[in-house]
Design a protein around this motif. Structure first.
Motif, PDB file in Angstrom:
ATOM      1  N   VAL A 137      45.170  19.794 -21.831  1.00 19.49           N
ATOM      2  CA  VAL A 137      45.312  20.880 -20.842  1.00 19.49           C
ATOM      3  C   VAL A 137      46.656  21.549 -20.928  1.00 19.49           C
ATOM      4  CG1 VAL A 137      44.949  21.745 -18.562  1.00 19.49           C
ATOM      5  CG2 VAL A 137      43.455  19.955 -19.534  1.00 19.49           C
ATOM      6  N   PHE A 138      47.582  20.641 -20.983  1.00 20.49           N
ATOM      7  CA  PHE A 138      49.051  21.139 -20.965  1.00 20.49           C
ATOM      8  C   PHE A 138      49.835  20.318 -21.953  1.00 20.49           C
ATOM      9  CE2 PHE A 138      47.551  21.518 -16.387  1.00 20.49           C
ATOM     10  CZ  PHE A 138      47.525  22.803 -16.282  1.00 20.49           C
ATOM     11  N   PRO A 139      49.688  20.364 -22.946  1.00 23.85           N
ATOM     12  CA  PRO A 139      50.282  19.796 -24.179  1.00 23.85           C
ATOM     13  C   PRO A 139      51.891  19.943 -24.302  1.00 23.85           C
ATOM     14  CG  PRO A 139      48.948  21.843 -25.281  1.00 23.85           C
ATOM     15  CD  PRO A 139      48.745  21.460 -23.652  1.00 23.85           C
ATOM     16  N   ASP A 140      52.389  21.149 -23.640  1.00 21.45           N
ATOM     17  CA  ASP A 140      53.633  21.724 -23.606  1.00 21.45           C
ATOM     18  C   ASP A 140      54.534  21.202 -22.488  1.00 21.45           C
ATOM     19  OD1 ASP A 140      53.595  22.879 -26.415  1.00 21.45           O
ATOM     20  OD2 ASP A 140      52.919  24.547 -25.441  1.00 21.45           O
ATOM     21  N   ALA A 141      53.646  20.309 -21.476  1.00 20.49           N
ATOM     22  CA  ALA A 141      54.417  20.044 -20.207  1.00 20.49           C
ATOM     23  C   ALA A 141      55.848  19.027 -20.467  1.00 20.49           C
ATOM     24  CB  ALA A 141      53.550  19.023 -19.576  1.00 20.49           C
ATOM     25  N   PRO A 142      56.974  19.434 -19.928  1.00 18.84           N
ATOM     26  CA  PRO A 142      58.105  18.995 -20.380  1.00 18.84           C
ATOM     27  C   PRO A 142      58.048  17.355 -19.896  1.00 18.84           C
ATOM     28  CG  PRO A 142      58.448  20.280 -18.475  1.00 18.84           C
ATOM     29  CD  PRO A 142      56.933  20.593 -18.898  1.00 18.84           C
ATOM     30  N   VAL A 143      57.361  17.038 -18.801  1.00 21.98           N
ATOM     31  CA  VAL A 143      57.162  15.599 -18.541  1.00 21.98           C
ATOM     32  C   VAL A 143      55.852  15.186 -18.530  1.00 21.98           C
ATOM     33  CG1 VAL A 143      57.544  14.041 -16.500  1.00 21.98           C
ATOM     34  CG2 VAL A 143      59.141  15.710 -17.093  1.00 21.98           C
ATOM     35  N   LYS A 144      55.541  14.057 -19.322  1.00 23.85           N
ATOM     36  CA  LYS A 144      54.219  13.457 -19.339  1.00 23.85           C
ATOM     37  C   LYS A 144      54.192  12.011 -19.044  1.00 23.85           C
ATOM     38  CE  LYS A 144      52.951  16.824 -23.097  1.00 23.85           C
ATOM     39  NZ  LYS A 144      52.729  16.750 -24.318  1.00 23.85           N
ATOM     40  N   ILE A 145      53.379  11.782 -18.062  1.00 25.25           N
ATOM     41  CA  ILE A 145      53.457  10.254 -17.584  1.00 25.25           C
ATOM     42  C   ILE A 145      51.764   9.915 -17.812  1.00 25.25           C
ATOM     43  CG2 ILE A 145      53.634   8.774 -15.660  1.00 25.25           C
ATOM     44  CD1 ILE A 145      55.786  10.832 -14.585  1.00 25.25           C
ATOM     45  N   PHE A 146      51.890   8.542 -18.356  1.00 24.82           N
ATOM     46  CA  PHE A 146      50.578   7.799 -18.457  1.00 24.82           C
ATOM     47  C   PHE A 146      50.667   6.639 -17.551  1.00 24.82           C
ATOM     48  CE2 PHE A 146      47.226   5.069 -20.260  1.00 24.82           C
ATOM     49  CZ  PHE A 146      46.143   6.010 -20.459  1.00 24.82           C
ATOM     50  N   LEU A 147      49.765   6.616 -16.427  1.00 20.94           N
ATOM     51  CA  LEU A 147      49.923   5.348 -15.509  1.00 20.94           C
ATOM     52  C   LEU A 147      48.628   4.637 -15.754  1.00 20.94           C
ATOM     53  CD1 LEU A 147      51.443   4.586 -12.933  1.00 20.94           C
ATOM     54  CD2 LEU A 147      50.144   6.049 -11.575  1.00 20.94           C
ATOM     55  N   THR A 148      48.944   3.440 -15.828  1.00 19.60           N
ATOM     56  CA  THR A 148      47.907   2.466 -16.056  1.00 19.60           C
ATOM     57  C   THR A 148      48.033   1.150 -15.313  1.00 19.60           C
ATOM     58  OG1 THR A 148      46.642   1.442 -17.687  1.00 19.60           O
ATOM     59  CG2 THR A 148      49.053   1.150 -17.906  1.00 19.60           C
TER      60      THR A 148
END
Length: 223
Positions: A137-148
């Motif tokens: 959806v937002f592949p160009d987002a400057p900050v991406k977090i994967f919370l698990t």
């Protein structure tokens, strides 16, 4: 002007919904609970008697969602309105989550909801919670977090939530549902659940919400 976006992806029960709300409040940004859109589509389809095998009907339900998100008190889930009716409680049931996971594997449904999700990107910024926010959806987002978090921990968290709400539940059944949903989400052909290549992975197993938020806030400064 480019609108900054922070994506927070991860499996159900990882704490991403709570963290997303807290982060959006802290920053004063807009919030997108993308999972709610899939749950809403599943709920609307059921109410309209649309079979989950009816792709055309599901797409129509997705395209015609009359949805609004309203902020709530800290620690509470986002209030979700469907055609003006508060359906927050309906969306938080295990059965609705399971239904949403089933329709989320259908590519035409995902296509129908894609632009609706991107339309939430408005100034001063957006915190987007989901399973494919950073990858699709937002592949160009400057900050991406994967919370698990481990499946066992997520089952225990959900068990406590339901018990506190007065809902009788079996933790072994919850654990099995979570593992089945993870398996389905990670192996679906349409946007499988996985960290974006440039995402920061945070394992919340054994961490408090405040400890997770501190890590996320440190990353948010890069947006």
């Amino acid at each position: 002007m480019t609108v900054p976006v922070i994506t927070i992806d991860g499996p159900g029960g990882s704490g991403k919904g709570t963290i997303t709300q807290m982060l959006a409040r802290r920053l004063g940004w807009h919030l997108l609970d993308s999972g709610a859109l899939y749950r809403l589509t599943a709920l609307a389809a059921k109410r309209q008697g649309i079979s989950f095998n009816d792709e055309e009907g599901l797409v129509a339900a997705a395209l015609n969602l009359d949805v609004a998100f309203e902020p709530t008190a800290p620690g509470e889930p986002v209030r979700v309105l469907l055609a003006g009716e508060d359906v927050t409680g309906d969306l938080r049931t295990e059965s609705c989550g399971d239904d949403a996971s089933k329709i989320a594997v259908i590519q035409p449904v995902r296509d129908a909801l894609l632009q609706r999700q991107r339309d939430f990107q408005k100034m001063p910024g957006l915190v987007a919670d989901g399973r494919d926010m950073g990858t699709v959806v937002f592949p160009d987002a400057p900050v991406k977090i994967f919370l698990t978090a481990s499946a066992q921990e997520r089952a225990e968290r959900r068990y406590r939530q339901l018990k506190d709400a007065g809902v009788g539940v079996n933790i072994d059944a919850l654990l099995e549902e979570i593992r089945a949903r993870d398996e389905r989400d990670m192996n679906r052909s349409a946007a499988p659940l996985k960290p974006a290549e440039d995402a920061q992975v945070i394992d919340s197993t054994g961490l408090s919400i405040e400890e997770v938020l501190d890590q996320v806030m440190a990353l948010a400064g890069q947006a």
